[in-house]
Enzyme design. Structure first.
Site, PDB file in Angstrom:
ATOM      1  N   CYS A 295       0.820  -1.254  -0.001  1.00  0.00           N
ATOM      2  CA  CYS A 295       0.079   0.100  -0.054  1.00  0.00           C
ATOM      3  C   CYS A 295       0.800   1.006   0.073  1.00  0.00           C
ATOM      4  O   CYS A 295       0.410   2.454  -0.723  1.00  0.00           O
ATOM      5  CB  CYS A 295      -0.938  -0.030   1.160  1.00  0.00           C
ATOM      6  SG  CYS A 295      -0.260   0.191   2.900  1.00  0.00           S
ATOM      7  N   HIS A 452      -1.289   2.202   7.679  1.00  0.00           N
ATOM      8  CA  HIS A 452      -1.684   2.368   6.420  1.00  0.00           C
ATOM      9  C   HIS A 452      -1.282   3.593   5.685  1.00  0.00           C
ATOM     10  O   HIS A 452      -1.475   4.709   6.427  1.00  0.00           O
ATOM     11  CB  HIS A 452      -3.258   1.964   6.215  1.00  0.00           C
ATOM     12  CG  HIS A 452      -3.766   1.921   4.887  1.00  0.00           C
ATOM     13  ND1 HIS A 452      -3.358   0.828   4.069  1.00  0.00           N
ATOM     14  CD2 HIS A 452      -4.735   2.561   4.086  1.00  0.00           C
ATOM     15  CE1 HIS A 452      -3.849   0.736   2.728  1.00  0.00           C
ATOM     16  NE2 HIS A 452      -4.656   1.807   3.027  1.00  0.00           N
ATOM     17  N   ASN A 476      -7.159   6.928   0.238  1.00  0.00           N
ATOM     18  CA  ASN A 476      -6.967   5.724   0.884  1.00  0.00           C
ATOM     19  C   ASN A 476      -6.593   4.697  -0.471  1.00  0.00           C
ATOM     20  O   ASN A 476      -7.280   4.562  -1.043  1.00  0.00           O
ATOM     21  CB  ASN A 476      -7.987   5.088   1.657  1.00  0.00           C
ATOM     22  CG  ASN A 476      -7.473   3.534   1.812  1.00  0.00           C
ATOM     23  OD1 ASN A 476      -6.798   2.996   1.459  1.00  0.00           O
ATOM     24  ND2 ASN A 476      -8.481   2.943   2.897  1.00  0.00           N
TER      25      ASN A 476
END
Length: 716
Positions: A295, A452, A476
């Site tokens: 990510c 994250h 995101n």
């Protein structure tokens, strides 16, 4: 659930740029820099006259040009810099802003197309490669920025500002902390008809490759693959390219943990009838995470899609699934100080006819999956991309220099100043929330995910109940419903008080797409880390060459720009240059020492006579060495002043280090790829000493220095 950066567990986000851990108010009220002992053993010495360093210095330096150091002053500046159209503040390079300038250039015939069709972006005279292979395919929907760059590229006008090298994979077994040894030259096999290799379902216990099994580098040319040469060869032979450097085998997928699913490698034309490289222009929504814990990479890639000129530096527009298609693509990355061109075939890992790793929200679009494959090849395999930081990928996409901000130790006004100034200067931003070491990517009640990586894409000042409120737009990379659900989130009551025209101006969209707005106050309260990627004047010069758009003429005022120098070095126990930190006073002087001298134009010297400098040390090849059980080392850097009249022609001695304190340094040795130090000093000569925490640790590194002036450096 994807596994976020393992490096986070190792406290990678403990800020390496905090010299002495003071908060900003303490710095303003007290001149004593020795509030807290550093873990590096150094003798105490008087603070150098005219020099500033530490967290306080870094914070103070961020306020230059705002006229004050309080939150309201920064917000007033943000309102003044808000575009007349009412749009959110981003920077001129953002896709919408750049596209408007280029559109006007095209409309006014500032750019004359000569090698491509300005209507559809087709290369004039190009061969329709898909006619050979019956894979379908449509033309790429390039915006005007992409069309202008492609036309300039075809005319031979681009490439003067940035030298790009053919990528040569290293042989990890032969890496000996000197110059990496290239693979043994071999003649690549001729391409054959396309196939879809099948990887059997793996056993429960990972199978280690045989000792005599050749690595992917065994068949690599000593000079690397050339995209144009290989494509022309395939078109001439009417065959699809198969990459001999990064084959469609298990070795390219993993070195330790095999995929859980049965992998079949397929070309896009075998997955869908009409594949495209780019559909309707690149977008931050083209990047969706797959089964890989990268990510950090996705957050950076989503950020890059916001900047047309930066995007096309990574994804050259002279390739598609139509014109001259031969199953071969190439992508360009900044790699340890130089730009490299990474050539790959378009065979991608799939499960049930779906891409297994990174993919686009549009299943006909494949640029993001191919970029991920090229980046995996750059680092030796897909599994090597598991875990990292957004900063690392941003640097590899831009060639810029990234700084970390520990938001728990930073002044709120200084963070806002960094955001505003950074958006004005074209900086890129990422952020995250520290995760519990035993819980990976846990979602909080407010919708945010710990551990994250998010990207920050815009900042805007809005009037709410008569008061100014600063909003940030975040993204995101999962691109799904896991979003912030507090104030100013999608569909929240706060938006009902804002008129539709304003929401349209700042591009507010309510969708389960991973993008959301939140107040700066909530951002500062919830996030713990922020990363800022600074870009140099050379980058903007190249963008001007690519697009014909000069940043200086498009911004409201001329901003200071960073200038950069780079030096390669190594810590080698064999060569006696792995001295460790200053806890080892007898070996510390053996570390490589760099003498740096810089002058600055009057406009770069601030009111107190100082200039802002950033020093960064990046350790090389550590991601590639993971398969050998090696990872990043704890590293740091110290900077010493030689005084107004001082000069150094030979390395500094143990006696010097015992009698002089560094004017700036990393007090926390962090096991991350790169550490940075920001400080402010008068123009002059300084000695930079990069080091590992422990003596006799071997690694290669790249030293970079950024300053608003002329720079010179040499190894003592």
């Amino acid at each position: 659930m994807a596994n976020h950066a393992k490096l986070v567990d190792q406290e990678i986000y403990r800020s390496p740029v905090d010299d002495f851990e003071l908060n900003y108010q303490e710095y303003l009220n007290d001149d004593d820099d020795d509030k807290q002992e550093a873990p590096v053993a150094v003798s105490k010495a008087p603070k150098g006259k005219g020099s500033n360093h530490g967290l306080g210095c870094r914070m103070k330096g961020l306020f230059d040009g705002f006229g004050g150091t309080d939150l309201k002053t920064i917000m007033r500046h943000l309102r003044r810099r808000r575009p007349k159209s009412g749009q959110a503040l981003t920077n001129f390079m953002l896709s919408g802003n750049m596209e408007k300038v280029v559109d006007q250039h095209v409309k006014d015939f500032v750019h004359h197309f000569g090698r491509i069709n300005p209507e559809n972006g087709r290369i004039m005279g190009a061969l329709r490669g898909n006619d050979f292979f019956n894979f379908g395919g449509l033309h790429n929907n390039l915006g005007n920025t992409g069309k202008v760059y492609l036309d300039n590229l075809m005319k031979g006008k681009c490439g003067k500002k940035r030298k790009v090298h053919k990528f040569k994979p290293i042989v990890v077994e032969e890496l000996d902390f000197g110059a990496p040894k290239p693979a043994v030259p071999a003649t690549p096999k001729a391409p054959v008809a396309p196939v879809a290799p099948v990887i059997p379902a793996p056993a429960v216990t990972p199978q280690k490759p045989k000792v005599d099994e050749p690595t992917y580098a065994d068949s690599v040319s000593d000079f690397g693959l050339d995209f144009e040469t290989e494509r022309e060869k395939c078109l001439r032979n009417k065959t699809l390219f198969e990459d001999p450097e990064f084959p469609a085998t298990a070795a390219s997928l993993y070195y330790r943990t095999p995929p859980r699913d049965r992998i079949i490698w397929k070309r896009p034309g075998e997955i869908i009838a009409n594949p495209q490289l780019i559909t309707q222009g690149e977008s931050r929504f083209d990047v969706k995470q797959g089964a890989l814990g990268d990510c950090w990479f996705l957050a950076a890639l989503a950020n890059i899609t916001l900047y047309d000129a930066l995007f096309y530096r990574i994804v050259p527009p002279n390739q598609s699934f139509t014109e001259n298609y031969a199953g071969i693509f190439h992508f360009q990355f900044w790699h340890y100080g130089k730009w490299v061109d990474v050539v790959v075939d378009d065979r991608l890992p799939t499960v049930n006819n779906q891409l297994y790793y990174l993919h686009s929200a549009d299943n006909t679009e494949f640029w993001s999956a191919l970029v991920e494959k090229a980046y995996a090849k750059l680092h030796g395999g897909y599994e090597n991309l598991d875990g990292g930081t957004t900063a690392e990928a941003l640097e590899d996409f831009t060639g810029g220099l990234t700084e970390y901000f520990d938001l728990r130790k930073s002044e709120k006004a200084a963070v806002l100043a960094a955001l505003v100034k950074g958006m004005e200067m074209g900086s890129l931003f990422g952020c995250s929330i520290d995760a519990d070491a035993n819980i990976k990517e846990a979602q909080l009640r407010n919708g945010l995910v710990c551990g994250h990586a998010y990207s920050i894409t815009a900042i805007h000042s809005i009037t709410y109940y008569g008061e100014d409120t600063t909003l940030l737009r975040l993204r995101n990379p999962w691109g799904n419903e896991k979003e912030w659900n507090g104030a100013w989130s999608d569909g929240s009551s706060e938006w009902s008080k804002i008129d539709e025209a304003t929401k349209k101006q700042i591009d507010v969209q309510f969708a389960r797409d991973g993008e959301f707005w939140m107040s700066f106050e909530d951002f500062f309260s919830n996030f713990t880390q922020m990363e800022v990627c600074n870009l140099t004047a050379e980058i903007f010069d190249e963008i001007a060459e690519m697009t014909g758009v000069n940043r200086a003429t498009e911004t409201v005022e001329e901003e200071h720009q960073w200038h950069e120098i780079m030096e390669d070095g190594e810590w080698s126990s064999k060569k006696g240059t792995a001295g460790g930190c200053n806890n080892n006073p007898s070996t510390y002087p053996k570390n490589p020492q760099f003498s740096t001298f810089f002058t600055a134009p009057q406009s770069s010297i601030e009111a107190d006579g100082n200039v802002t400098v950033i020093v960064a040390v990046l350790q090389k090849y550590r991601r590639e060495l993971r398969s050998k059980g090696k990872d990043v080392l704890p590293i740091g850097v110290s900077i010493y002043s030689l005084g107004a009249e001082g000069t150094a022609r030979s390395p500094l001695t143990a006696q010097f280090f015992s009698q002089n304190r560094p004017i700036a340094r990393t007090t926390v040795f962090v096991n991350t790829r790169e550490v940075t130090v920001r400080f402010r000093v008068p123009p002059g000569q300084y000695v930079i000493v990069p080091c590992t925490f422990d003596a006799y640790d071997d690694a290669e590194f790249l030293l970079r220095v950024y300053a608003n002036g002329t720079l010179k450096s040499s190894l003592l």
